[in-house]
Design a protein around this motif. Structure first.
Motif, short mmCIF file in Angstrom:
data_model
loop_
_atom_site.label_atom_id
_atom_site.label_comp_id
_atom_site.label_asym_id
_atom_site.label_seq_id
_atom_site.Cartn_x
_atom_site.Cartn_y
_atom_site.Cartn_z
N THR A 1 0.85 -1.22 0.00
CA THR A 1 0.00 0.00 0.00
C THR A 1 0.88 1.26 0.00
O THR A 1 0.63 2.21 -0.76
CB THR A 1 -0.93 0.00 1.22
OG1 THR A 1 -1.73 -1.18 1.19
CG2 THR A 1 -1.81 1.24 1.22
N ILE A 2 1.90 1.22 0.87
CA ILE A 2 2.80 2.38 0.93
C ILE A 2 3.49 2.56 -0.42
O ILE A 2 3.61 3.69 -0.94
CB ILE A 2 3.85 2.18 2.04
CG1 ILE A 2 3.17 2.05 3.41
CG2 ILE A 2 4.84 3.35 2.05
CD1 ILE A 2 2.40 3.26 3.84
N TYR A 3 3.95 1.50 -1.02
CA TYR A 3 4.64 1.56 -2.31
C TYR A 3 3.72 2.13 -3.39
O TYR A 3 4.13 2.96 -4.21
CB TYR A 3 5.11 0.15 -2.69
CG TYR A 3 5.84 0.10 -4.02
CD1 TYR A 3 7.16 0.54 -4.13
CD2 TYR A 3 5.19 -0.36 -5.16
CE1 TYR A 3 7.81 0.51 -5.34
CE2 TYR A 3 5.84 -0.39 -6.38
CZ TYR A 3 7.15 0.03 -6.48
OH TYR A 3 7.79 0.02 -7.68
N THR A 4 2.46 1.66 -3.39
CA THR A 4 1.48 2.14 -4.38
C THR A 4 1.24 3.64 -4.23
O THR A 4 1.21 4.39 -5.23
CB THR A 4 0.15 1.38 -4.23
OG1 THR A 4 0.39 -0.01 -4.37
CG2 THR A 4 -0.86 1.86 -5.27
N TYR A 5 1.09 4.12 -2.99
CA TYR A 5 0.89 5.56 -2.74
C TYR A 5 2.05 6.37 -3.33
O TYR A 5 1.87 7.37 -4.02
CB TYR A 5 0.80 5.84 -1.24
CG TYR A 5 -0.61 5.75 -0.68
CD1 TYR A 5 -1.60 6.64 -1.05
CD2 TYR A 5 -0.94 4.76 0.27
CE1 TYR A 5 -2.88 6.56 -0.53
CE2 TYR A 5 -2.22 4.67 0.79
CZ TYR A 5 -3.20 5.57 0.39
OH TYR A 5 -4.46 5.51 0.90
N LYS A 6 3.28 5.90 -3.04
CA LYS A 6 4.47 6.64 -3.47
C LYS A 6 4.58 6.65 -5.00
O LYS A 6 4.89 7.67 -5.61
CB LYS A 6 5.72 6.03 -2.86
CG LYS A 6 5.81 6.24 -1.34
CD LYS A 6 7.04 5.58 -0.73
CE LYS A 6 8.30 6.29 -1.12
NZ LYS A 6 9.49 5.74 -0.43
N ILE A 7 4.31 5.51 -5.63
CA ILE A 7 4.42 5.41 -7.09
C ILE A 7 3.40 6.32 -7.77
O ILE A 7 3.70 7.01 -8.76
CB ILE A 7 4.25 3.95 -7.55
CG1 ILE A 7 5.46 3.11 -7.10
CG2 ILE A 7 4.09 3.88 -9.06
CD1 ILE A 7 6.79 3.58 -7.65
#
Length: 537
Positions: free
Chosen positions: A504-510
Motif C-alpha cells: 500500500t505504501i509503495y502504491t501511494y508513493k508510485i
C-alpha cells in the motif's frame, strides 16, 4: 499669444530676474542666440510672406492715387530696408518717382534721404554723397533737416573708417561729430534717447541707478519693436565692455534675427568681442553668420570688413583645435605607456593571482560543503530532539494510562468484581489512540516544517495536488512523504508506523511520483530540500 511669443515672454521674465542679481548672465543670452539661429529660416519666411502680401496689394492699387501707392511702396521699403539692399533701392526710387509725379517735395526729400541711408548701409559712399549733395538743407523741415544731418554725419563716419588715413580720417570724424551734434540740436532728444545716451557718461557723472541691469529692464519695459530693441542694445553695447558688452550685443543679435534684419552690425561686433575674449569657437560661428547677412543684404563694406578678420579667427580656431588635438595625442600616448607598464605588471602577478584565486575557490567550496554538512547535522539533531521529546512525552502519557488501568483491574480482581474488568478494557480504544498519535505526530511535524504542505504541492500540477481535509493536519499520503522528509525511507518502517502494508505504501508513493512535475531521483531530493524551521527560535 502664440506659443513662440509665450516662450519669449517666459525667457524675458527669467532674464529680468537674473538681471536683479549682481551680474548680467551673458552666457544665457548667448545660449538663446544660438537657439534662435536655428529658427532663422522661420523669421525670414515670415518677412517674405509680409512683403509678398504688400506687393500684391500694390499691384491691385496701380491705378489709385499717388498717396496710396506711395504709402504701400514705403511699407515695402521698410520691409526691405534692413533686409535686402537691391530691393530696398528699387522701392526707394519708386517712392521718389511717385513723390515727383505728385509734386510732393517733402516726400521726395524724405525718399532721397532714405535712399542715401541704404546706399550708406551698402557701402556705396560716393553714391550716398551724391544723394546728399542734391539736397538743400535750408529748404528742409526741422525733422527732415535732422535726418539729413544724421545721414551726412554717418557718411563722414563711415568714410573715415573706410579710408583709415591718418590725416583725412581726422577731418571726416570731426565733420561727423559736428553734423551729429547739429542734428541733436535741431530736434531735441526724447526722454528715451537721452536715457540711452546717459550710459556713455563717465562714472562720476552718471546716475548710480544707470546700471546694465537697469538698461535691460528699461528696454524690455518699453513697447519697442524687435528692430528697435536691437538698435538700442547695439548703442548700449558701446558704453560697456566684457560680459556686459557681450550681453547687449547678444540681445541685439537675437532681436535682429527675430525681425529678419540682415543689415546688422550687432552679430559682427559680438564676434569681434568674443574673439577678443579668446572665445574663438563662438566668435567664428557668429562671424560666419555676419558675413552671410552682409552678402544677403549687399553690404559690400561690411562684407569686406568681416572677411578681412574672419581668416584670422579661423586660423586661431584651427590653431586651438590643433593644440587640443596635440594635447589629446600626448595624453593618449602617456595613457598608452602607463597601460603598457600596468599590463606587464599584471602579467607578472597574474599567475600568482590565479593560484590564490584557485586556492580561495577550493577553500570556499570546502567551506560551503562543510556548512551544508553542518546545517544537515544541525537540522537532523534538532529534528531528533523534537521527535525524542515527542516520543518521551507520548510514552509517558501511555505509561500513565496503562498504570491507571492496571490499578483499577487489580483493585477489581482483589474485590472479586470481575464483571467490572470488561468495561475497563472496553474504555481502551486502540483506533482512537492511534488517530490521536497520528494527530500528535502531524502537529509536531508541521511545527518543524510549517511550509511542507504548500512546498510539496508545488511539485505537482494544480489538478493533482494533495491537500488535507478540513480538520486534518496531514492525510495518509502526506504522512508517507512527511516521514520521507524526516529521513525514514524504508518501506517496512513506514508501513509499521502508519499501520499499512508495504504494498500500500509503495502504491501511494508510485502514484504521486508518476504525477510529479519533477521525475526520478530529483523528486525525492526536492522533498528533502523542503526547508526546516527551528521551532525553538
Amino acid at each position: 499669444m502664440t506659443k513662440h511669443h509665450y516662450l519669449l515672454f517666459i525667457t524675458l521674465v527669467v532674464f529680468t530676474s537674473n538681471c536683479i542679481a549682481q551680474n548680467i548672465n551673458a552666457d544665457s543670452m548667448l545660449t538663446v542666440l544660438k537657439k534662435e539661429l536655428t529658427r532663422k529660416s522661420i523669421y525670414d519666411a515670415k518677412k517674405e510672406n509680409t512683403i509678398k502680401q504688400l506687393k500684391s496689394r500694390l499691384e491691385k492699387k496701380q491705378n489709385h492715387n499717388a498717396a496710396i501707392r506711395y504709402n504701400l511702396c514705403n511699407q515695402i521699403f521698410d520691409c526691405y530696408r534692413a533686409y535686402k539692399f537691391d530691393s530696398a533701392f528699387v522701392y526707394a526710387n519708386k517712392m521718389i518717382d511717385i513723390a515727383r509725379e505728385s509734386n510732393n517735395y517733402t516726400k521726395e526729400t524724405k525718399s532721397r534721404i532714405l535712399l542715401g541711408t541704404i546706399l550708406l548701409n551698402s557701402g556705396l559712399y560716393k553714391e550716398a554723397f551724391d544723394v546728399v549733395e542734391k539736397l538743400d538743407p535750408e529748404k528742409l523741415s526741422v525733422a527732415l533737416r535732422s535726418d539729413y544731418l544724421i545721414l551726412r554725419g554717418r557718411l563722414y563716419s563711415g568714410i573715415a573708417e573706410y579710408n583709415n588715413d591718418g590725416y583725412f580720417t581726422r577731418l571726416y570724424q570731426k565733420q561727423s561729430k559736428q553734423d551729429l551734434k547739429h542734428a541733436e540740436i535741431t530736434v531735441a532728444s526724447t526722454e528715451f534717447e537721452q536715457t540711452i545716451t546717459d550710459a556713455y557718461l563717465p562714472d562720476s557723472k552718471r546716475d548710480k541707478k544707470l546700471t546694465p541691469q537697469f538698461y535691460y529692464q528699461y528696454l524690455t519695459s518699453h513697447k519697442l519693436s524687435e528692430h528697435g530693441i536691437a538698435m538700442s542694445s547695439t548703442r548700449l553695447s558701446f558704453a560697456y565692455h566684457g560680459n556686459n558688452k557681450v550681453f547687449f550685443l547678444a540681445l541685439a543679435a537675437i532681436n535682429d534675427l527675430r525681425s529678419a534684419t540682415k543689415e546688422t552690425l550687432a552679430i559682427f561686433l559680438l564676434g569681434k568681442e568674443l574673439y577678443r575674449q579668446n572665445r574663438t569657437s563662438e566668435a567664428y560661428l557668429f562671424m560666419q553668420e555676419a558675413v552671410k547677412n552682409a552678402k544677403f543684404y549687399g553690404a559690400r563694406n561690411r562684407e569686406v570688413q568681416i572677411e578681412s578678420l574672419l581668416p584670422a579667427v579661423a586660423n586661431k580656431l584651427l590653431a586651438e583645435k590643433q593644440y587640443e588635438k596635440d594635447r589629446f595625442v600626448i595624453v593618449l600616448l602617456v595613457i598608452f605607456i602607463i597601460a603598457l607598464v600596468l599590463f606587464f605588471t599584471l602579467v607578472i602577478y597574474r599567475t600568482q593571482l590565479l593560484r590564490i584565486k584557485a586556492n580561495e575557490k577550493t577553500i570556499t567550496d570546502q567551506n560551503i560543503e562543510l556548512k551544508q554538512v553542518n546545517e544537515k547535522l544541525w537540522e537532523s539533531s534538532r529534528i531528533k530532539e523534537e521527535l525524542i521529546g515527542l516520543f518521551l512525552k507520548t510514552c509517558s502519557t501511555y505509561i500513565d494510562t496503562l498504570d491507571r488501568a492496571k490499578r483499577k483491574i487489580l483493585h477489581s480482581v482483589k474485590l472479586g468484581k470481575f464483571n467490572e474488568i470488561k468495561p475497563l478494557l472496553d474504555d481502551v480504544h486502540i483506533d482512537r489512540e492511534k488517530e490521536h498519535l497520528y494527530e500528535t505526530l502531524d502537529n509536531a511535524f508541521l511545527k518543524i516544517f510549517p511550509n511542507f504542505i504548500s512546498s510539496f504541492n508545488l511539485l505537482l500540477s494544480p489538478e493533482d495536488q494533495i491537500w488535507p481535509k478540513r480538520g486534518e493536519a496531514l492525510n495518509p499520503t502526506l504522512r508517507i512523504f512527511a516521514l520521507m522528509r524526516l529521513g525514514i525511507h524504508e518501506l517496512p518502517t513506514v508501513a509499521k508506523i502508519l499501520g499499512y502494508s508495504e504494498s500500500t505504501i509503495y502504491t501511494y508513493k508510485i502514484r504521486v511520483k508518476a504525477k510529479a512535475l519533477i521525475q526520478g531521483p530529483d523528486f525525492e531530493k526536492s522533498i528533502m530540500d523542503i526547508k526546516f524551521i527551528d521551532v525553538s527560535e
